[in-house]
Design a protein around this motif. Structure first.
Motif, PDB file in Angstrom:
ATOM      1  N   PHE A 196       0.882  -1.027   0.003  1.00 50.85           N
ATOM      2  CA  PHE A 196      -0.015   0.006   0.063  1.00 50.85           C
ATOM      3  C   PHE A 196       0.948   0.981   0.076  1.00 50.85           C
ATOM      4  CE2 PHE A 196      -2.458  -3.338   1.571  1.00 50.85           C
ATOM      5  CZ  PHE A 196      -4.385  -3.092   0.719  1.00 50.85           C
ATOM      6  N   ASP A 197       0.077   2.166  -0.367  1.00 54.24           N
ATOM      7  CA  ASP A 197       0.994   3.314  -0.497  1.00 54.24           C
ATOM      8  C   ASP A 197       1.444   4.158   0.475  1.00 54.24           C
ATOM      9  OD1 ASP A 197       1.436   3.540  -2.742  1.00 54.24           O
ATOM     10  OD2 ASP A 197       0.470   5.598  -3.703  1.00 54.24           O
ATOM     11  N   THR A 198       0.064   3.962   1.172  1.00 51.85           N
ATOM     12  CA  THR A 198       0.224   4.938   3.100  1.00 51.85           C
ATOM     13  C   THR A 198      -0.744   3.806   3.999  1.00 51.85           C
ATOM     14  OG1 THR A 198       0.016   6.866   1.613  1.00 51.85           O
ATOM     15  CG2 THR A 198      -0.543   6.976   4.063  1.00 51.85           C
ATOM     16  N   VAL A 199       0.303   3.344   5.056  1.00 50.34           N
ATOM     17  CA  VAL A 199      -0.475   3.266   6.471  1.00 50.34           C
ATOM     18  C   VAL A 199      -0.049   4.112   7.201  1.00 50.34           C
ATOM     19  CG1 VAL A 199       0.001   0.470   7.207  1.00 50.34           C
ATOM     20  CG2 VAL A 199       0.553   0.457   4.877  1.00 50.34           C
ATOM     21  N   LEU A 200      -1.396   3.525   8.737  1.00 52.41           N
ATOM     22  CA  LEU A 200      -0.672   4.649   9.407  1.00 52.41           C
ATOM     23  C   LEU A 200      -1.373   3.977  10.470  1.00 52.41           C
ATOM     24  CD1 LEU A 200      -2.620   8.356   7.749  1.00 52.41           C
ATOM     25  CD2 LEU A 200       0.532   7.381   8.605  1.00 52.41           C
ATOM     26  N   CYS A 201      -1.724   3.557  11.494  1.00 54.53           N
ATOM     27  CA  CYS A 201      -2.129   3.640  13.291  1.00 54.53           C
ATOM     28  C   CYS A 201      -2.909   4.733  13.972  1.00 54.53           C
ATOM     29  CB  CYS A 201      -0.838   2.343  13.967  1.00 54.53           C
ATOM     30  SG  CYS A 201      -0.489   1.621  12.572  1.00 54.53           S
ATOM     31  N   LEU A 202      -4.137   4.085  14.663  1.00 55.29           N
ATOM     32  CA  LEU A 202      -4.392   4.466  15.619  1.00 55.29           C
ATOM     33  C   LEU A 202      -4.163   4.254  16.875  1.00 55.29           C
ATOM     34  CD1 LEU A 202      -9.379   4.986  15.015  1.00 55.29           C
ATOM     35  CD2 LEU A 202      -6.553   6.308  14.213  1.00 55.29           C
ATOM     36  N   ALA A 208      -5.627  -4.404  23.853  1.00 54.26           N
ATOM     37  CA  ALA A 208      -4.008  -4.161  23.314  1.00 54.26           C
ATOM     38  C   ALA A 208      -4.440  -3.624  21.854  1.00 54.26           C
ATOM     39  CB  ALA A 208      -3.641  -5.150  23.647  1.00 54.26           C
ATOM     40  N   ASN A 209      -5.487  -3.631  20.875  1.00 56.51           N
ATOM     41  CA  ASN A 209      -6.472  -3.151  19.718  1.00 56.51           C
ATOM     42  C   ASN A 209      -5.345  -2.319  18.880  1.00 56.51           C
ATOM     43  OD1 ASN A 209      -8.161  -5.425  21.233  1.00 56.51           O
ATOM     44  ND2 ASN A 209      -8.086  -5.703  18.656  1.00 56.51           N
ATOM     45  N   ILE A 210      -5.275  -2.795  17.938  1.00 56.05           N
ATOM     46  CA  ILE A 210      -4.646  -1.844  17.367  1.00 56.05           C
ATOM     47  C   ILE A 210      -5.395  -1.341  15.750  1.00 56.05           C
ATOM     48  CG2 ILE A 210      -3.232  -0.164  15.745  1.00 56.05           C
ATOM     49  CD1 ILE A 210      -0.858  -0.874  18.400  1.00 56.05           C
ATOM     50  N   ILE A 211      -5.743  -0.362  15.607  1.00 62.35           N
ATOM     51  CA  ILE A 211      -6.525  -0.494  13.926  1.00 62.35           C
ATOM     52  C   ILE A 211      -5.719   0.574  13.230  1.00 62.35           C
ATOM     53  CG2 ILE A 211      -8.814   0.069  12.890  1.00 62.35           C
ATOM     54  CD1 ILE A 211      -8.152  -2.206  15.271  1.00 62.35           C
ATOM     55  N   ILE A 213      -4.867   1.355   8.905  1.00 58.44           N
ATOM     56  CA  ILE A 213      -5.184   2.165   7.928  1.00 58.44           C
ATOM     57  C   ILE A 213      -4.831   2.207   6.612  1.00 58.44           C
ATOM     58  CG2 ILE A 213      -5.811   4.693   8.261  1.00 58.44           C
ATOM     59  CD1 ILE A 213      -8.269   4.645   6.628  1.00 58.44           C
ATOM     60  N   ALA A 214      -4.955   1.418   5.509  1.00 61.96           N
ATOM     61  CA  ALA A 214      -3.912   1.500   4.523  1.00 61.96           C
ATOM     62  C   ALA A 214      -4.352   1.284   3.006  1.00 61.96           C
ATOM     63  CB  ALA A 214      -3.506  -0.400   4.296  1.00 61.96           C
ATOM     64  N   PHE A 215      -4.266   2.474   2.251  1.00 65.44           N
ATOM     65  CA  PHE A 215      -4.498   3.166   0.883  1.00 65.44           C
ATOM     66  C   PHE A 215      -3.808   2.665  -0.110  1.00 65.44           C
ATOM     67  CE2 PHE A 215      -5.214   6.586   4.501  1.00 65.44           C
ATOM     68  CZ  PHE A 215      -6.446   7.024   4.302  1.00 65.44           C
ATOM     69  N   LYS A 216      -4.324   2.585  -0.914  1.00 70.60           N
ATOM     70  CA  LYS A 216      -4.006   1.940  -2.070  1.00 70.60           C
ATOM     71  C   LYS A 216      -3.355   2.474  -3.002  1.00 70.60           C
ATOM     72  CE  LYS A 216      -4.823  -0.821  -5.935  1.00 70.60           C
ATOM     73  NZ  LYS A 216      -5.452  -1.890  -6.808  1.00 70.60           N
ATOM     74  N   ARG A 217      -3.646   4.361  -2.706  1.00 71.79           N
ATOM     75  CA  ARG A 217      -3.023   5.578  -3.278  1.00 71.79           C
ATOM     76  C   ARG A 217      -2.917   6.623  -2.076  1.00 71.79           C
ATOM     77  NH1 ARG A 217      -4.763   7.085  -9.218  1.00 71.79           N
ATOM     78  NH2 ARG A 217      -7.497   7.396  -7.874  1.00 71.79           N
ATOM     79  N   ALA A 218      -1.849   7.402  -1.938  1.00 69.31           N
ATOM     80  CA  ALA A 218      -1.647   8.583  -1.034  1.00 69.31           C
ATOM     81  C   ALA A 218      -2.729   9.133  -0.877  1.00 69.31           C
ATOM     82  CB  ALA A 218      -0.111   9.044  -0.870  1.00 69.31           C
ATOM     83  N   PRO A 219      -3.541   9.326  -0.066  1.00 68.22           N
ATOM     84  CA  PRO A 219      -3.982  10.571   0.322  1.00 68.22           C
ATOM     85  C   PRO A 219      -4.298  11.820   0.255  1.00 68.22           C
ATOM     86  CG  PRO A 219      -4.212   9.452   1.646  1.00 68.22           C
ATOM     87  CD  PRO A 219      -3.265   9.234   1.106  1.00 68.22           C
ATOM     88  N   GLN A 220      -4.528  12.627  -0.330  1.00 71.81           N
ATOM     89  CA  GLN A 220      -4.332  13.937   0.615  1.00 71.81           C
ATOM     90  C   GLN A 220      -5.110  14.658   2.171  1.00 71.81           C
ATOM     91  OE1 GLN A 220      -2.304  15.973  -1.410  1.00 71.81           O
ATOM     92  NE2 GLN A 220      -1.753  14.454  -2.519  1.00 71.81           N
ATOM     93  N   LEU A 221      -4.272  14.240   2.538  1.00 70.85           N
ATOM     94  CA  LEU A 221      -4.899  14.423   3.837  1.00 70.85           C
ATOM     95  C   LEU A 221      -4.510  15.967   4.386  1.00 70.85           C
ATOM     96  CD1 LEU A 221      -2.674  11.865   5.871  1.00 70.85           C
ATOM     97  CD2 LEU A 221      -4.871  11.909   5.485  1.00 70.85           C
ATOM     98  N   ALA A 250      -1.517  12.540  14.880  1.00 71.06           N
ATOM     99  CA  ALA A 250      -0.542  12.234  15.268  1.00 71.06           C
ATOM    100  C   ALA A 250       0.595  10.711  15.054  1.00 71.06           C
ATOM    101  CB  ALA A 250      -0.647  11.441  17.241  1.00 71.06           C
ATOM    102  N   ALA A 251      -0.155  10.175  14.717  1.00 66.35           N
ATOM    103  CA  ALA A 251       0.320   9.065  13.904  1.00 66.35           C
ATOM    104  C   ALA A 251       1.178   9.696  12.194  1.00 66.35           C
ATOM    105  CB  ALA A 251      -0.658   7.598  12.501  1.00 66.35           C
ATOM    106  N   LEU A 252       0.658  10.101  11.804  1.00 65.30           N
ATOM    107  CA  LEU A 252       1.771  10.601  10.742  1.00 65.30           C
ATOM    108  C   LEU A 252       3.167  11.958  11.255  1.00 65.30           C
ATOM    109  CD1 LEU A 252      -0.146  13.704   8.140  1.00 65.30           C
ATOM    110  CD2 LEU A 252       1.095  11.263   7.781  1.00 65.30           C
ATOM    111  N   ARG A 253       2.709  12.922  12.684  1.00 60.39           N
ATOM    112  CA  ARG A 253       3.924  13.100  13.322  1.00 60.39           C
ATOM    113  C   ARG A 253       4.715  12.353  13.379  1.00 60.39           C
ATOM    114  NH1 ARG A 253      -0.123  16.354  16.103  1.00 60.39           N
ATOM    115  NH2 ARG A 253       0.006  14.823  17.731  1.00 60.39           N
ATOM    116  N   GLU A 254       4.715  10.776  14.122  1.00 57.83           N
ATOM    117  CA  GLU A 254       6.405   9.973  14.103  1.00 57.83           C
ATOM    118  C   GLU A 254       6.472   9.281  13.125  1.00 57.83           C
ATOM    119  OE1 GLU A 254       2.858   6.777  17.120  1.00 57.83           O
ATOM    120  OE2 GLU A 254       2.834   8.762  18.103  1.00 57.83           O
ATOM    121  N   LYS A 255       5.784   9.161  11.439  1.00 53.08           N
ATOM    122  CA  LYS A 255       5.822   8.961  10.925  1.00 53.08           C
ATOM    123  C   LYS A 255       7.738   9.123  10.517  1.00 53.08           C
ATOM    124  CE  LYS A 255       3.131   5.952   8.868  1.00 53.08           C
ATOM    125  NZ  LYS A 255       3.703   4.716   8.290  1.00 53.08           N
TER     126      LYS A 255
END
Length: 255
Positions: A196-202, A208-211, A213-221, A250-255
């Motif tokens: 996937f182009d972009t993978v982010l976690c909440l 201990a569940n973590i969800i 989200i994976a985008f086939k094509r990187a989104p404009q956030l 927060a996930a993007l800041r950690e990237k």
């Protein structure tokens, strides 16, 4: 809390028995173990009870008009029912390997019978995502594949996630339930990032569940727009979507 078996596989079958327990007005699904595989508030059968299951709907921040939603792993049918009710023009497909789970969802969790929009298939998730007829046909893929012991996803290879991406339309989105304390958690993320182009976690929620989200094509956030969409989701679906936007930020800041 009390527990009882409702549907059990005949001797010689490899599938786990589907069992339920009830506590304080909530019915829980188990596969013959203590691990919760899904839940339903008996007075609100079409609502999503568990927080991490609600988070599986965060794809709505990016697409409120899908045409085909697919659920891999039926659980207690919370996501399948919710999508079926909330999106009355959309095709909803659920894939479940264990026939006892399908039976108990119909008898104890108010899963509707199949119709022109709803199709619950008793088959292997890998077989579905590798079937050529399904390629490029899915707008939203929700993946929650755990066995009776809930040790980790039963499908977690690069080949599996690549097949998931292949099933999606050009702007398709996948959400996945991962256990944060699962030893191969990082392996799953790496496998998704290959496909996937972009993978982010909440952030991690209860148990201990973590969800993811994976985008086939990187989104404009655009976070101001996302917060506006989140407010609309809150009003129309009663889901805590604002917290999802904050988590993605927060996930993007950690990237």
């Amino acid at each position: 809390m009390h527990s009882k078996a409702i549907a059990e596989e005949p001797p010689g079958q490899p599938h786990s028995p589907a069992t339920i327990s009830e506590d304080k007005g909530v019915r829980f699904l188990h596969l013959g173990t203590k691990w919760v595989q899904g839940a339903m508030r008996i007075r609100k059968p079409d609502a999503i009870e568990l927080e991490y299951v609600q988070q599986m709907m965060m794809w709505t921040l990016f697409n409120l008009q899908p045409q085909h939603i697919v659920q891999l792993g039926l659980g207690s049918a919370a996501l399948t029912k919710f999508c079926y009710r909330q999106f009355p023009q959309v095709r909803v497909t659920a894939i479940e390997l264990n026939p006892a789970v399908i039976d108990i969802c119909r008898s104890m969790f108010e899963l509707p019978l199949d119709d022109t929009r709803l199709n619950v298939l008793n088959m292997d998730a890998m077989a579905f995502v590798t079937e050529r007829a399904n390629h490029g046909s899915v707008d939203v893929l929700q993946v929650d594949l755990y066995d009776a012991d809930a040790r980790g996803p039963v499908l977690d290879t690069p080949e599996f996630y690549h097949a998931c991406a292949t099933c999606l339309t050009a702007d398709g989105v996948m959400t996945v339930n991962l256990f944060g304390d699962y030893p191969n958690y990082a392996k799953n993320l790496q496998a998704m990032e290959l496909a996937f182009d972009t993978v982010l976690c909440l952030p991690e929620v209860h148990d201990a569940n973590i969800i993811v989200i994976a985008f086939k094509r990187a989104p404009q956030l655009d976070f101001s727009t996302l917060y506006e969409t989140a407010a609309s989701i809150r009003r129309s679906m009663n889901l805590p979507a604002r917290s999802w936007v904050t988590g993605l930020k927060a996930a993007l800041r950690e990237k």
